[in-house]
Scaffold this active site. Structure first.
Site, PDB file in Angstrom:
ATOM      1  N   LYS A   1       0.843  -1.206   0.000  1.00 33.52           N
ATOM      2  CA  LYS A   1       0.000   0.000   0.000  1.00 33.52           C
ATOM      3  C   LYS A   1       0.872   1.248   0.000  1.00 33.52           C
ATOM      4  O   LYS A   1       0.623   2.203  -0.743  1.00 33.52           O
ATOM      5  CB  LYS A   1      -0.945  -0.019   1.215  1.00 33.52           C
TER       6      LYS A   1
ATOM      7  N   GLN B   1      -4.511  -1.505   9.508  1.00 30.82           N
ATOM      8  CA  GLN B   1      -4.443  -2.835   8.896  1.00 30.82           C
ATOM      9  C   GLN B   1      -5.059  -3.871   9.828  1.00 30.82           C
ATOM     10  O   GLN B   1      -4.682  -3.973  10.997  1.00 30.82           O
ATOM     11  CB  GLN B   1      -2.967  -3.183   8.596  1.00 30.82           C
TER      12      GLN B   1
ATOM     13  N   ASP C   1     -10.948   2.901   4.096  1.00 25.70           N
ATOM     14  CA  ASP C   1     -11.309   1.484   3.973  1.00 25.70           C
ATOM     15  C   ASP C   1     -12.828   1.328   3.829  1.00 25.70           C
ATOM     16  O   ASP C   1     -13.303   0.265   3.436  1.00 25.70           O
ATOM     17  CB  ASP C   1     -10.849   0.713   5.222  1.00 25.70           C
TER      18      ASP C   1
END
Ligand code: NDP
Length: 278
Positions: free
Chosen positions: A47, A91, A114
């Site tokens: 990422k 994460q 997200d």
């Protein structure tokens, strides 16, 4: 035909890099990694690299495995108030002693790239989406690339998790498809799949979906990422038998995976533009 997720993701990144080159302030993404889980570390690294490729400002924050809930929430609050940061990603999965739900709900919904905050999930449910969960949104980009009209199509989503299956079903419903959601208690899965013009699998069981369960000419999108004993990565679909019947199919790796990261950047750009317009 194969849906080339790598190529579609690369095209998206190239387009974003062209846009970002003209910006004064760069879009910013902060990624928090707690602990040292090897798979999570790879995802976070990928990422970060993708952010740098398109010219985003990026902050990679590594926290020790024994961080307390209060310390993690304080870090998120700091990022909520940091004007360089348009997107915040924690994460997952988090170590067991941490409450992931509270962590997600602490992220400013306008920075929730997200798309997991209840406010963003609620907006998706109401078909008024703002920041949409990356993997399902990436799947919609892959489906769009086939040029097939989704309106009225029979779609079967296998898997009902909060991060993939459920928002995936909502994306397809918002596209005016007819959607069936299957899970571990679903009866006669092969028969359900046989009705599907479009199949999206997000289960986590290597090669469980057989080609003979798939309707001739269906589109098959495989979200699953499973590692075999020999080290190779495979999806939830038995690719060899399914590609013989599908009209379009995603490979694993090289299908949905690269799209998830490109979509994360896309969401960061959306969050950036919304903040710049304020
Ligand atoms: P979860 O484990 O959270 O959910 C799995 C879902 O599959 C559950 O709804 C479960 O049902 C269902 N399921 C389990 N067994 C069966 C079965 N035999 N038949 C039908 N349904 C079943 O997984 P995730 O959604 O987080 O991830 C799914 C897969 O996608 C994993 O392989 C993961 O690695 C991959 N993934 C890939 C991403 C990408 O970018 N390509 C991103 C995120 C995930 P129930 O609800 O009843 O438990």
């Amino acid at each position: 035909m194969i849906i080339d997720g790598r190529k579609i993701a690369q095209d998206l990144r190239t387009d974003m890099a062209t846009q970002v080159a003209l910006f004064g302030r760069k879009p910013g993404l902060a990624v928090i990694l707690v602990g040292d889980d090897p798979a999570s570390s790879v995802y976070v690294r990928n990422k970060g690299n993708a952010c740098e490729e398109v010219g985003f400002y990026t902050e990679k924050i590594n926290k020790p495995n024994d961080i307390t809930q209060a310390e993690l929430l304080a870090e998120i609050e700091r990022l909520n108030n940091d004007d360089r940061v348009d997107g915040i990603l924690v994460q997952l999965p988090l170590p067991k002693h941490l409450d992931a739900n509270q962590v997600i709900e602490t992220i400013d919904p306008t920075k929730d790239v997200d798309g997991f905050h209840s406010e963003n999930i609620g907006k998706l449910m109401q078909n008024k989406p703002f920041l949409r969960p990356c993997t399902p949104k990436g799947v919609m980009t892959l489906l769009a690339a086939t040029g097939v009209d989704l309106v009225g199509k029979n779609c079967v989503v296998v898997g009902a998790s909060n991060i993939v299956g459920r928002p995936m079903a909502m994306e397809l419903l918002n596209a005016r498809a007819t959607v069936t959601i299957c899970h571990s208690k679903t009866q006669d899965l092969p028969n359900k799949l046989k009705q599907a013009d479009i199949v999206v699998t997000a289960v986590g069981i290597a090669q469980m979906i057989q080609g003979e369960w798939i309707k001739q000419g269906a589109i098959v999108i495989d979200v699953g990422i499973n590692r075999l004993d020999n080290g190779s990565l495979v999806g939830d679909v038995d690719f060899e038998s399914a590609e013989k019947v599908a009209s379009w199919i995603t490979p694993v790796p090289g299908g949905v995976g690269p799209m998830t990261i490109a979509t994360l950047l896309e969401n960061t750009l959306i969050a950036y533009k919304a903040r710049e317009e304020k």
